[in-house]
Design a protein around this motif. Structure first.
Motif, short mmCIF file in Angstrom:
data_model
loop_
_atom_site.label_atom_id
_atom_site.label_comp_id
_atom_site.label_asym_id
_atom_site.label_seq_id
_atom_site.Cartn_x
_atom_site.Cartn_y
_atom_site.Cartn_z
N GLU A 85 89.08 -14.60 34.32
CA GLU A 85 87.84 -14.33 35.04
C GLU A 85 87.39 -15.56 35.84
OE1 GLU A 85 85.13 -13.05 32.00
OE2 GLU A 85 85.95 -11.02 31.98
N PHE A 86 87.55 -16.74 35.24
CA PHE A 86 87.19 -17.98 35.94
C PHE A 86 88.07 -18.14 37.18
CE2 PHE A 86 87.83 -22.57 36.63
CZ PHE A 86 86.52 -22.95 36.86
N GLU A 87 89.36 -17.91 37.02
CA GLU A 87 90.29 -18.02 38.15
C GLU A 87 89.98 -16.98 39.22
OE1 GLU A 87 94.79 -17.02 38.15
OE2 GLU A 87 94.63 -19.11 37.52
N ASP A 88 89.65 -15.76 38.80
CA ASP A 88 89.29 -14.72 39.76
C ASP A 88 88.06 -15.13 40.58
OD1 ASP A 88 91.40 -13.15 38.89
OD2 ASP A 88 90.14 -11.79 37.70
N LYS A 89 87.12 -15.79 39.94
CA LYS A 89 85.89 -16.18 40.63
C LYS A 89 86.10 -17.39 41.53
CE LYS A 89 81.04 -17.25 40.01
NZ LYS A 89 79.88 -17.19 39.13
N TYR A 90 86.84 -18.39 41.03
CA TYR A 90 86.96 -19.66 41.75
C TYR A 90 88.31 -19.90 42.41
CZ TYR A 90 82.52 -20.94 39.71
OH TYR A 90 81.20 -20.97 39.36
N VAL B 27 92.61 -20.54 42.32
CA VAL B 27 93.49 -21.47 41.60
C VAL B 27 93.43 -22.88 42.16
CG1 VAL B 27 95.09 -19.70 40.78
CG2 VAL B 27 95.50 -20.80 42.98
N ASP B 28 92.83 -23.03 43.32
CA ASP B 28 92.75 -24.35 43.96
C ASP B 28 91.30 -24.58 44.39
OD1 ASP B 28 93.55 -26.79 45.01
OD2 ASP B 28 94.18 -25.92 46.91
N ILE B 29 90.53 -25.15 43.49
CA ILE B 29 89.12 -25.38 43.77
C ILE B 29 88.99 -26.49 44.80
CG2 ILE B 29 86.91 -26.11 42.78
CD1 ILE B 29 87.77 -24.77 40.19
N PRO B 30 88.39 -26.18 45.93
CA PRO B 30 88.27 -27.22 46.98
C PRO B 30 87.28 -28.30 46.58
CG PRO B 30 87.07 -25.25 47.60
CD PRO B 30 87.78 -24.95 46.32
N GLU B 31 87.38 -29.43 47.26
CA GLU B 31 86.48 -30.55 46.95
C GLU B 31 85.08 -30.29 47.42
OE1 GLU B 31 88.18 -34.30 48.18
OE2 GLU B 31 90.14 -33.43 47.93
N CYS C 278 81.76 -25.18 33.17
CA CYS C 278 80.56 -25.21 32.33
C CYS C 278 79.54 -24.18 32.81
CB CYS C 278 79.94 -26.60 32.33
SG CYS C 278 80.86 -27.82 31.36
N ASN C 279 79.30 -24.13 34.11
CA ASN C 279 78.35 -23.17 34.66
C ASN C 279 78.80 -21.73 34.43
OD1 ASN C 279 75.99 -24.54 36.16
ND2 ASN C 279 77.77 -25.73 36.75
N PHE C 280 80.10 -21.50 34.55
CA PHE C 280 80.65 -20.17 34.32
C PHE C 280 80.42 -19.73 32.87
CE2 PHE C 280 84.27 -17.41 33.21
CZ PHE C 280 84.10 -16.40 34.14
#
Length: 101
Positions: free
Chosen positions: A90-95, A97-101, A22-24
């Motif tokens: 672009e979202f994957e490049d920024k964050y 593939v494994d968003i940490p908790e 959402c923020n992205f």
């Protein structure tokens, strides 16, 4: 008991992904809403053009985000003439593939 903890952990991770997504999207398209000619317009005008409620746009712009449906993402991308593939890349490049908790 372990299954409940796993589900709780997964729900927490999903909420974090939704928040980041959402923020992205808000940073990319919604902080300053524009029509297809690039002119600044009100949030209400933008929501009408995109086919979403103004309250949905407000939820997207909130720092907490919300559980965003793919149809909402598609409506925004369609209006912005932006590929879903490119957006998620672009979202994957920024964050990652494994968003940490």
């Amino acid at each position: 008991m372990a299954i409940k903890n796993d589900k709780k952990k997964l729900n927490k991770t999903n909420a974090l992904i939704n928040k980041h997504l959402c923020n992205f999207i808000a940073d990319k398209f919604l902080r300053v809403t524009k029509n297809q000619e690039g002119k600044s317009i009100s949030q209400n005008q933008y929501s009408d053009m995109v086919g979403l409620s103004s309250s949905t746009i407000s939820k997207l712009k909130s720092l907490e985000g919300y559980n965003i449906p793919i149809s909402t993402i598609y409506n925004i991308c369609r209006h912005e003439k932006y590929s879903l593939k490119v957006l998620f890349k672009e979202f994957e490049d920024k964050y990652g593939v494994d968003i940490p908790e």
